[in-house]
Design a protein around this motif. Sequence first.
Motif, PDB file in Angstrom:
ATOM      1  N   PRO A 412       2.503  -0.895   2.726  1.00 45.79           N
ATOM      2  CA  PRO A 412       2.347  -2.245   2.210  1.00 45.79           C
ATOM      3  C   PRO A 412       3.725  -2.934   2.168  1.00 45.79           C
ATOM      4  N   PRO A 413       3.769  -4.000   2.365  1.00 52.27           N
ATOM      5  CA  PRO A 413       5.051  -4.639   2.040  1.00 52.27           C
ATOM      6  C   PRO A 413       5.374  -4.859   0.539  1.00 52.27           C
ATOM      7  N   PRO A 414       6.879  -4.595   0.217  1.00 60.46           N
ATOM      8  CA  PRO A 414       7.255  -4.468  -1.325  1.00 60.46           C
ATOM      9  C   PRO A 414       6.602  -5.409  -2.283  1.00 60.46           C
ATOM     10  N   ASN A 415       6.529  -6.652  -1.577  1.00 62.80           N
ATOM     11  CA  ASN A 415       5.890  -7.567  -2.290  1.00 62.80           C
ATOM     12  C   ASN A 415       4.265  -7.850  -2.211  1.00 62.80           C
ATOM     13  N   ALA A 416       3.639  -6.722  -1.829  1.00 59.55           N
ATOM     14  CA  ALA A 416       2.312  -6.853  -1.542  1.00 59.55           C
ATOM     15  C   ALA A 416       1.202  -7.085  -2.777  1.00 59.55           C
ATOM     16  N   SER A 417       0.317  -7.796  -2.822  1.00 61.12           N
ATOM     17  CA  SER A 417      -0.709  -7.689  -3.751  1.00 61.12           C
ATOM     18  C   SER A 417      -1.429  -6.471  -3.914  1.00 61.12           C
ATOM     19  N   VAL A 418      -2.104  -6.528  -5.180  1.00 59.49           N
ATOM     20  CA  VAL A 418      -2.837  -5.172  -5.449  1.00 59.49           C
ATOM     21  C   VAL A 418      -3.814  -4.839  -4.200  1.00 59.49           C
ATOM     22  N   ARG A 419      -4.565  -6.137  -3.848  1.00 56.74           N
ATOM     23  CA  ARG A 419      -5.646  -5.884  -2.752  1.00 56.74           C
ATOM     24  C   ARG A 419      -4.901  -5.345  -1.544  1.00 56.74           C
ATOM     25  N   GLN A 420      -3.720  -5.915  -1.097  1.00 59.61           N
ATOM     26  CA  GLN A 420      -2.871  -5.402   0.033  1.00 59.61           C
ATOM     27  C   GLN A 420      -2.709  -3.916   0.002  1.00 59.61           C
ATOM     28  N   ARG A 421      -2.032  -3.627  -1.199  1.00 60.17           N
ATOM     29  CA  ARG A 421      -1.647  -2.158  -1.649  1.00 60.17           C
ATOM     30  C   ARG A 421      -2.863  -1.278  -1.272  1.00 60.17           C
ATOM     31  N   ASN A 422      -4.314  -1.859  -1.659  1.00 60.04           N
ATOM     32  CA  ASN A 422      -5.216  -0.873  -1.552  1.00 60.04           C
ATOM     33  C   ASN A 422      -5.787  -0.668  -0.274  1.00 60.04           C
ATOM     34  N   ARG A 423      -5.534  -1.489   0.662  1.00 63.04           N
ATOM     35  CA  ARG A 423      -5.985  -1.448   2.207  1.00 63.04           C
ATOM     36  C   ARG A 423      -5.084  -0.058   2.822  1.00 63.04           C
ATOM     37  N   ALA A 424      -6.096   0.434   3.381  1.00 67.11           N
ATOM     38  CA  ALA A 424      -5.582   1.524   4.141  1.00 67.11           C
ATOM     39  C   ALA A 424      -4.472   1.061   5.186  1.00 67.11           C
ATOM     40  N   THR A 425      -3.606   2.099   5.654  1.00 62.11           N
ATOM     41  CA  THR A 425      -2.607   1.877   6.448  1.00 62.11           C
ATOM     42  C   THR A 425      -3.257   1.622   7.755  1.00 62.11           C
ATOM     43  N   SER A 426      -4.445   2.212   8.031  1.00 58.34           N
ATOM     44  CA  SER A 426      -5.141   2.137   9.396  1.00 58.34           C
ATOM     45  C   SER A 426      -5.593   0.647   9.619  1.00 58.34           C
ATOM     46  N   HIS A 427      -5.881  -0.098   8.584  1.00 52.31           N
ATOM     47  CA  HIS A 427      -6.314  -1.253   8.768  1.00 52.31           C
ATOM     48  C   HIS A 427      -5.141  -2.345   9.105  1.00 52.31           C
ATOM     49  N   ARG A 428      -4.015  -1.944   8.585  1.00 52.71           N
ATOM     50  CA  ARG A 428      -2.734  -2.827   9.208  1.00 52.71           C
ATOM     51  C   ARG A 428      -2.405  -2.472  10.434  1.00 52.71           C
ATOM     52  N   ILE A 429      -2.589  -1.118  10.898  1.00 46.97           N
ATOM     53  CA  ILE A 429      -2.055  -0.865  12.188  1.00 46.97           C
ATOM     54  C   ILE A 429      -3.091  -1.568  13.134  1.00 46.97           C
ATOM     55  N   ALA A 430      -4.528  -1.346  12.959  1.00 43.88           N
ATOM     56  CA  ALA A 430      -5.345  -1.863  13.682  1.00 43.88           C
ATOM     57  C   ALA A 430      -5.092  -3.595  13.955  1.00 43.88           C
ATOM     58  N   ARG A 431      -4.487  -4.169  12.855  1.00 43.39           N
ATOM     59  CA  ARG A 431      -4.444  -5.522  12.987  1.00 43.39           C
ATOM     60  C   ARG A 431      -2.792  -5.869  13.727  1.00 43.39           C
ATOM     61  N   TYR A 432      -2.249  -5.149  13.861  1.00 41.18           N
ATOM     62  CA  TYR A 432      -0.708  -5.308  14.227  1.00 41.18           C
ATOM     63  C   TYR A 432      -0.178  -5.956  13.134  1.00 41.18           C
ATOM     64  N   GLU A 433      -0.336  -5.457  11.766  1.00 40.56           N
ATOM     65  CA  GLU A 433       0.106  -6.112  10.536  1.00 40.56           C
ATOM     66  C   GLU A 433       1.534  -5.754  10.313  1.00 40.56           C
ATOM     67  N   TRP A 434       2.641  -6.153  10.895  1.00 37.89           N
ATOM     68  CA  TRP A 434       4.042  -5.799  10.204  1.00 37.89           C
ATOM     69  C   TRP A 434       4.721  -6.983  10.400  1.00 37.89           C
ATOM     70  N   LYS A 435       5.840  -6.825   9.382  1.00 37.46           N
ATOM     71  CA  LYS A 435       6.736  -8.149   9.736  1.00 37.46           C
ATOM     72  C   LYS A 435       8.115  -7.501   9.044  1.00 37.46           C
ATOM     73  N   TRP A 436       9.072  -8.498   9.624  1.00 39.49           N
ATOM     74  CA  TRP A 436      10.604  -8.129   9.020  1.00 39.49           C
ATOM     75  C   TRP A 436      10.516  -8.699   7.555  1.00 39.49           C
ATOM     76  N   LEU A 437      11.441  -7.719   6.935  1.00 39.11           N
ATOM     77  CA  LEU A 437      11.752  -8.417   5.711  1.00 39.11           C
ATOM     78  C   LEU A 437      13.453  -8.382   5.635  1.00 39.11           C
ATOM     79  N   ARG A 438      13.926  -7.077   5.653  1.00 41.06           N
ATOM     80  CA  ARG A 438      15.522  -7.226   5.613  1.00 41.06           C
ATOM     81  C   ARG A 438      16.039  -7.926   6.792  1.00 41.06           C
ATOM     82  N   LEU A 439      15.662  -7.729   7.905  1.00 40.91           N
ATOM     83  CA  LEU A 439      15.909  -8.316   8.997  1.00 40.91           C
ATOM     84  C   LEU A 439      15.727  -9.505   9.619  1.00 40.91           C
TER      85      LEU A 439
END
Length: 481
Positions: A412-439
Amino acid sequence: MPEEDPQAPKVPQKGIFDSENEPLRSENASQNGQVTPLSLMIPTFESVQTLPTPMTYTPPAHSAKSPRQALVISKRRGDAVQPAKENAGAQHRVVSELFPLPEAAQQRVSSLPTVSESSSTTDFSLSARSDPIEVDTVDDQEILIGYMLDRLDVPMRWKKVRQIGSGNFSNVFLYESIDQTTDPRLRLVSVKRIKYPEELVNRQALNPQLAKDLLSRLESSLSRELAILKSLDYPSIVKLYGVNNPVFITSKKPLRDLMLREDRLPHCDMIMSYCSGGDLLVAATSCNGKLEVSVVQRLFSELVMAVKYLHDNNVIHRDLKLENVLLKFPLDAIIDMKDSPVYLKHHLIELADFGLCKKIEPGELCTARCGSEDYVSPEILMGIPYDGRLSDTWALGVILFGLLEDRLPFDPPPNASVRQRNRATSHRIARYEWKWLRLLNEDLDAKQIVQHTLTRKSERWRIDQIRESSFVKSTADALPF
Ligand SMILES: Nc1ncnc2c1ncn2[C@@H]1O[C@H](COP(=O)(O)OP(=O)(O)OP(=O)(O)O)[C@@H](O)[C@H]1O
């Protein structure tokens, strides 16, 4: 049709199905009507008659590789957190495959749906025996007698120095040679001691069929790892020098042969090259996010070359992750070397842990669902036949993102909501859900690799494309191997 893995067991479709045999639907699926195999059912291990293929579980709390510092990459393996949290251990990883985890009874094991792979079941003569199998456990062994691959008739001796690592399937120790050896590589060696499933170690009474099945998976998995390691010869890949018993090399069914001889499960030690810098996860996190891009470029380019060597030789690794990239020297020493000619002449990493690797035919698709949760590709999660080379390049994207951003892409991104944090990693993977923060606002060649690997398999870069990318090419061209 994909060809099936000749060495994997036949695992019936048995994962995430409800009582009507309907796949359970994910959060995502309930919105769009599509079925995604992301929900988990959590059976107890005793009730599992056929082995679950990939498993999400809580790793054992004890580990010799626990770094005792705060780690910046947030969701660290259960053993790599601060001591107070060790027993909380709620980090899950997807592992696999051919035999159950050691200490499985203590772990939370979740089965995911899987696609069958054919089995080369070894016929252990256990059907008549209902007594427990005696297991040779030797974790406290101070003196190791081993046999080099090219001199299987000559015993050599090493003395234990200390434990240097621990994984789900093994404990790893540093040993020092006692005998005079002309080969300096054999003076300090790492010894990977295979952990056997808890059911065997505890000598619980096992259903004979289950014992037979378990042993046959264990044997084929072990033999496969040894055979592939033996065939590999590349500076940036960990080198198998020898074993504690020549039978592991000479026999196609070493456990069966040794058990016939001794009527107990023999231990297996793999004597391998030693990497004094430890693994890249611990090294990178100890930098607190200050790993220079030029160092990332140097290490990642070498890793790409190692994976290219594997793919060129029709081997897929299937467990590429920061923990399995070992440093030949401590990271500080590597950084200090930057201006020396050694920096480009010597190999600085060794890729390790070939427990899930596989020799494939060109174009062959795999079905065994295995890997580590943070690094596993969407197609493996979905349980569809997959191209192992593309799953390896996906994992390379995860590794590069981790080194650049100091966190893993599907945490979960550092600024994630509680709901986002509770979602499984596999959900984010299946949705290609990643993003740059530092870069986010940086213009960096390396970002191109991540963008072309953490993407759909139809668009994903193969290893040669990564090798030829501007970020890797200049360094890789300068390496003499
Ligand atoms: N050759 C080596 N030199 C130094 N340390 C090593 C070596 N091999 C392994 N280790 C350490 O031991 C750890 C476990 O090794 P390895 O990954 O091979 O075991 P495993 O049981 O297969 O792990 P996993 O749970 O990831 O499947 C590594 O992460 C590393 O820290």
